[in-house]
Design a protein around this motif. Structure first.
Motif, PDB file in Angstrom:
ATOM      1  N   GLY A 172       0.998  -1.615   0.478  1.00 22.23           N
ATOM      2  CA  GLY A 172       0.040  -0.244   0.279  1.00 22.23           C
ATOM      3  C   GLY A 172       0.676   1.001  -0.010  1.00 22.23           C
ATOM      4  O   GLY A 172       0.407   2.018   0.288  1.00 22.23           O
ATOM      5  N   GLU A 173       2.291   1.490   0.292  1.00 20.52           N
ATOM      6  CA  GLU A 173       3.215   2.419  -0.413  1.00 20.52           C
ATOM      7  C   GLU A 173       3.339   1.948  -1.516  1.00 20.52           C
ATOM      8  O   GLU A 173       4.233   1.470  -2.079  1.00 20.52           O
ATOM      9  CB  GLU A 173       4.330   2.314   1.284  1.00 20.52           C
ATOM     10  N   LEU A 174       3.726   3.306  -1.585  1.00 15.96           N
ATOM     11  CA  LEU A 174       4.178   3.560  -3.230  1.00 15.96           C
ATOM     12  C   LEU A 174       6.221   4.519  -2.967  1.00 15.96           C
ATOM     13  O   LEU A 174       6.135   4.807  -2.241  1.00 15.96           O
ATOM     14  CB  LEU A 174       4.138   5.257  -4.074  1.00 15.96           C
ATOM     15  N   PHE A 175       6.689   2.871  -3.470  1.00 20.20           N
ATOM     16  CA  PHE A 175       7.883   3.480  -3.771  1.00 20.20           C
ATOM     17  C   PHE A 175       8.486   3.841  -4.568  1.00 20.20           C
ATOM     18  O   PHE A 175       8.727   2.864  -5.938  1.00 20.20           O
ATOM     19  CB  PHE A 175       9.031   1.657  -2.541  1.00 20.20           C
ATOM     20  N   HIS A 176      10.285   5.120  -4.937  1.00 25.43           N
ATOM     21  CA  HIS A 176      10.428   4.742  -5.833  1.00 25.43           C
ATOM     22  C   HIS A 176      12.241   4.640  -5.706  1.00 25.43           C
ATOM     23  O   HIS A 176      13.054   4.435  -4.595  1.00 25.43           O
ATOM     24  CB  HIS A 176      10.904   6.383  -5.918  1.00 25.43           C
ATOM     25  N   PHE A 177      12.279   3.470  -6.952  1.00 29.39           N
ATOM     26  CA  PHE A 177      13.365   2.661  -6.026  1.00 29.39           C
ATOM     27  C   PHE A 177      14.525   3.061  -7.798  1.00 29.39           C
ATOM     28  O   PHE A 177      14.266   3.202  -8.651  1.00 29.39           O
ATOM     29  CB  PHE A 177      12.717   1.203  -6.860  1.00 29.39           C
ATOM     30  N   GLU A 178      16.067   2.694  -6.880  1.00 28.46           N
ATOM     31  CA  GLU A 178      16.963   3.167  -7.992  1.00 28.46           C
ATOM     32  C   GLU A 178      17.661   2.115  -7.819  1.00 28.46           C
ATOM     33  O   GLU A 178      18.018   0.825  -6.818  1.00 28.46           O
ATOM     34  CB  GLU A 178      17.894   4.104  -7.999  1.00 28.46           C
ATOM     35  N   THR A 179      17.799   1.253  -9.133  1.00 26.85           N
ATOM     36  CA  THR A 179      18.680  -0.261  -9.645  1.00 26.85           C
ATOM     37  C   THR A 179      20.054   0.002 -10.706  1.00 26.85           C
ATOM     38  O   THR A 179      19.567   1.647 -10.324  1.00 26.85           O
ATOM     39  CB  THR A 179      17.075  -1.213  -9.666  1.00 26.85           C
ATOM     40  N   ASP A 180      20.525  -1.192 -10.909  1.00 26.92           N
ATOM     41  CA  ASP A 180      21.576  -0.718 -11.557  1.00 26.92           C
ATOM     42  C   ASP A 180      21.673  -2.055 -11.999  1.00 26.92           C
ATOM     43  O   ASP A 180      21.230  -3.350 -11.698  1.00 26.92           O
ATOM     44  CB  ASP A 180      22.555  -0.192 -10.962  1.00 26.92           C
TER      45      ASP A 180
ATOM     46  N   PHE B 167      19.474  -7.934  -8.699  1.00 28.51           N
ATOM     47  CA  PHE B 167      18.828  -9.325  -9.176  1.00 28.51           C
ATOM     48  C   PHE B 167      17.432  -8.332  -9.219  1.00 28.51           C
ATOM     49  O   PHE B 167      16.971  -7.277  -8.669  1.00 28.51           O
ATOM     50  CB  PHE B 167      18.892  -9.892  -7.484  1.00 28.51           C
ATOM     51  N   SER B 168      16.959  -8.303 -10.630  1.00 22.08           N
ATOM     52  CA  SER B 168      15.263  -7.612 -10.794  1.00 22.08           C
ATOM     53  C   SER B 168      15.400  -6.515 -10.733  1.00 22.08           C
ATOM     54  O   SER B 168      14.643  -5.599 -10.413  1.00 22.08           O
ATOM     55  CB  SER B 168      14.212  -8.819 -10.393  1.00 22.08           C
ATOM     56  N   LYS B 169      16.404  -5.959 -11.892  1.00 23.89           N
ATOM     57  CA  LYS B 169      16.496  -4.465 -11.572  1.00 23.89           C
ATOM     58  C   LYS B 169      15.485  -3.637 -12.498  1.00 23.89           C
ATOM     59  O   LYS B 169      15.438  -2.933 -11.965  1.00 23.89           O
ATOM     60  CB  LYS B 169      18.093  -4.128 -12.124  1.00 23.89           C
ATOM     61  N   SER B 170      14.886  -4.302 -13.546  1.00 17.07           N
ATOM     62  CA  SER B 170      13.966  -3.678 -13.857  1.00 17.07           C
ATOM     63  C   SER B 170      12.476  -3.175 -12.951  1.00 17.07           C
ATOM     64  O   SER B 170      11.753  -2.311 -13.868  1.00 17.07           O
ATOM     65  CB  SER B 170      13.310  -3.562 -15.011  1.00 17.07           C
ATOM     66  N   GLU B 171      11.872  -4.237 -12.179  1.00 13.41           N
ATOM     67  CA  GLU B 171      11.085  -4.422 -11.755  1.00 13.41           C
ATOM     68  C   GLU B 171      10.572  -5.304 -10.352  1.00 13.41           C
ATOM     69  O   GLU B 171      11.363  -6.100 -10.252  1.00 13.41           O
ATOM     70  CB  GLU B 171       9.627  -4.782 -12.484  1.00 13.41           C
ATOM     71  N   VAL B 172       9.920  -5.133  -9.474  1.00 17.94           N
ATOM     72  CA  VAL B 172      10.282  -6.082  -8.187  1.00 17.94           C
ATOM     73  C   VAL B 172       9.754  -6.981  -8.843  1.00 17.94           C
ATOM     74  O   VAL B 172       8.540  -7.377  -9.557  1.00 17.94           O
ATOM     75  CB  VAL B 172       9.592  -5.397  -7.079  1.00 17.94           C
ATOM     76  N   ASP B 173      10.249  -8.462  -8.689  1.00 17.64           N
ATOM     77  CA  ASP B 173      10.242  -9.950  -9.489  1.00 17.64           C
ATOM     78  C   ASP B 173       8.559 -10.430  -8.961  1.00 17.64           C
ATOM     79  O   ASP B 173       8.536 -10.292  -7.558  1.00 17.64           O
ATOM     80  CB  ASP B 173      11.123 -10.399  -9.499  1.00 17.64           C
TER      81      ASP B 173
ATOM     82  N   VAL C 274      23.690  -3.419  -1.640  1.00 21.09           N
ATOM     83  CA  VAL C 274      23.973  -2.795  -0.208  1.00 21.09           C
ATOM     84  C   VAL C 274      23.719  -1.163  -0.057  1.00 21.09           C
ATOM     85  O   VAL C 274      23.338  -0.733  -0.209  1.00 21.09           O
ATOM     86  CB  VAL C 274      24.776  -3.438   0.851  1.00 21.09           C
ATOM     87  N   GLN C 275      25.020  -0.975  -1.486  1.00 21.80           N
ATOM     88  CA  GLN C 275      24.775   0.922  -1.615  1.00 21.80           C
ATOM     89  C   GLN C 275      22.571   0.882  -2.219  1.00 21.80           C
ATOM     90  O   GLN C 275      22.942   2.097  -1.579  1.00 21.80           O
ATOM     91  CB  GLN C 275      25.613   0.848  -2.914  1.00 21.80           C
ATOM     92  N   LEU C 276      22.285   0.066  -3.096  1.00 24.11           N
ATOM     93  CA  LEU C 276      20.909   0.825  -3.419  1.00 24.11           C
ATOM     94  C   LEU C 276      20.228   0.971  -3.006  1.00 24.11           C
ATOM     95  O   LEU C 276      19.248   1.555  -2.326  1.00 24.11           O
ATOM     96  CB  LEU C 276      20.886  -0.106  -4.508  1.00 24.11           C
ATOM     97  N   SER C 277      20.482  -0.192  -1.350  1.00 18.36           N
ATOM     98  CA  SER C 277      19.629  -0.319  -0.613  1.00 18.36           C
ATOM     99  C   SER C 277      19.264   1.264   0.247  1.00 18.36           C
ATOM    100  O   SER C 277      18.082   1.417   0.888  1.00 18.36           O
ATOM    101  CB  SER C 277      19.784  -1.701   0.115  1.00 18.36           C
ATOM    102  N   ARG C 278      20.619   1.183   0.811  1.00 13.56           N
ATOM    103  CA  ARG C 278      21.200   1.857   1.471  1.00 13.56           C
ATOM    104  C   ARG C 278      20.665   3.776   1.142  1.00 13.56           C
ATOM    105  O   ARG C 278      20.261   4.739   1.237  1.00 13.56           O
ATOM    106  CB  ARG C 278      22.266   1.955   2.037  1.00 13.56           C
ATOM    107  N   LYS C 279      20.652   3.620  -0.354  1.00 12.10           N
ATOM    108  CA  LYS C 279      19.827   4.892  -1.042  1.00 12.10           C
ATOM    109  C   LYS C 279      18.883   5.307  -1.949  1.00 12.10           C
ATOM    110  O   LYS C 279      17.920   5.834  -0.750  1.00 12.10           O
ATOM    111  CB  LYS C 279      20.861   5.067  -2.533  1.00 12.10           C
ATOM    112  N   ASN C 280      17.785   3.566  -1.429  1.00  9.02           N
ATOM    113  CA  ASN C 280      16.672   3.808  -1.452  1.00  9.02           C
ATOM    114  C   ASN C 280      15.882   3.744  -0.366  1.00  9.02           C
ATOM    115  O   ASN C 280      14.716   4.013  -0.324  1.00  9.02           O
ATOM    116  CB  ASN C 280      15.886   2.608  -2.082  1.00  9.02           C
ATOM    117  N   ALA C 281      16.479   3.253   0.480  1.00  8.19           N
ATOM    118  CA  ALA C 281      16.085   3.537   2.257  1.00  8.19           C
ATOM    119  C   ALA C 281      16.053   5.197   2.543  1.00  8.19           C
ATOM    120  O   ALA C 281      15.331   5.337   2.869  1.00  8.19           O
ATOM    121  CB  ALA C 281      16.712   3.246   3.559  1.00  8.19           C
ATOM    122  N   GLU C 282      17.258   5.801   2.262  1.00  7.94           N
ATOM    123  CA  GLU C 282      17.417   7.322   2.326  1.00  7.94           C
ATOM    124  C   GLU C 282      15.860   7.574   1.621  1.00  7.94           C
ATOM    125  O   GLU C 282      14.997   9.188   1.896  1.00  7.94           O
ATOM    126  CB  GLU C 282      18.326   8.259   1.946  1.00  7.94           C
ATOM    127  N   GLY C 283      16.281   7.371   0.472  1.00 12.74           N
ATOM    128  CA  GLY C 283      14.768   8.135  -0.714  1.00 12.74           C
ATOM    129  C   GLY C 283      13.731   8.152  -0.293  1.00 12.74           C
ATOM    130  O   GLY C 283      12.800   9.002  -0.654  1.00 12.74           O
TER     131      GLY C 283
END
Length: 201
Positions: free
Chosen positions: A25-33, A37-43, A95-104
């Protein structure tokens, strides 16, 4: 060695991308690379696990193993603000992406760090451990993780696993029964099984 999403240092050229997805129920903005795993959408498997998960009544933190760029751990942290969510991955880029996505996404009740499986996880009183295991790492690696997860859970704690039937869900169920005793299939969706194992003693 081949460059897998469970490699420690992905060698593929970085090509960041951003997109949005709604989870719990929450909208998330993800940065991936590339190299995660599954960089284009949540698998789909992770989405089924996220939707099925119910927080155990027992107190304690939660652990997301193989967190990737963060969809499982961050979606739980966002909706369970009174819990600390640990998120670990062997993949430095993840791990770096998770940290960035947590902050974002304004998620603060998380601890995100590198770990090869549970090797660098020092907590031993988790209320829940969740994983979408890296099947390509092999059955021996995954089965060892199940044993390690049992040791990291407090009594009353639960291990939640999403795994496809064709990739070994029945054998995972059997192995978890041997380790935990108390095991059930919570859901089956398009070949994916959600298996919950409870530590009863």
């Amino acid at each position: 060695m081949a460059d897998h999403y469970y490699s420690k240092k992905p060698q593929t050229e970085s090509k960041p991308k951003s997109w949005s997805f709604t989870l719990r129920g929450e909208l998330f903005h993800f940065e991936t690379d590339t190299g995660v795993f599954s960089k284009s959408e949540v698998d789909f498997g992770s989405r089924v696990l996220i939707d099925a998960f119910v927080m155990p009544a027992t107190e304690g933190p939660v652990l997301d193993v193989g967190c990737g760029y963060g969809p499982i751990g961050l979606s739980i942290a966002k909706t369970e603000a009174d819990r600390t969510i640990h998120m670990v991955d062997i993949n430095e880029r993840a791990v770096q992406l998770s940290r960035k996505n947590a902050e974002g996404n304004g998620v603060q009740n998380v601890r995100i760090y590198e770990s090869d499986g549970l090797t660098d996880v020092t907590e031993t009183d988790f209320a829940a451990i969740l994983t979408n295991p890296p099947i390509r790492a092999g059955k021996q690696t995954i089965f060892r993780f199940y044993l390690d997860a049992y040791a990291k859970l407090r009594v009353g704690g639960e291990l939640w696993v999403v795994i496809q039937k064709k990739q070994g869900a029945p054998s995972t169920f059997d192995r978890l029964e041997e380790i935990f005793g108390q095991v059930e299939v919570i859901d089956k969706v398009r070949g994916y099984w959600i298996i919950k194992a409870e530590k009863v003693k």
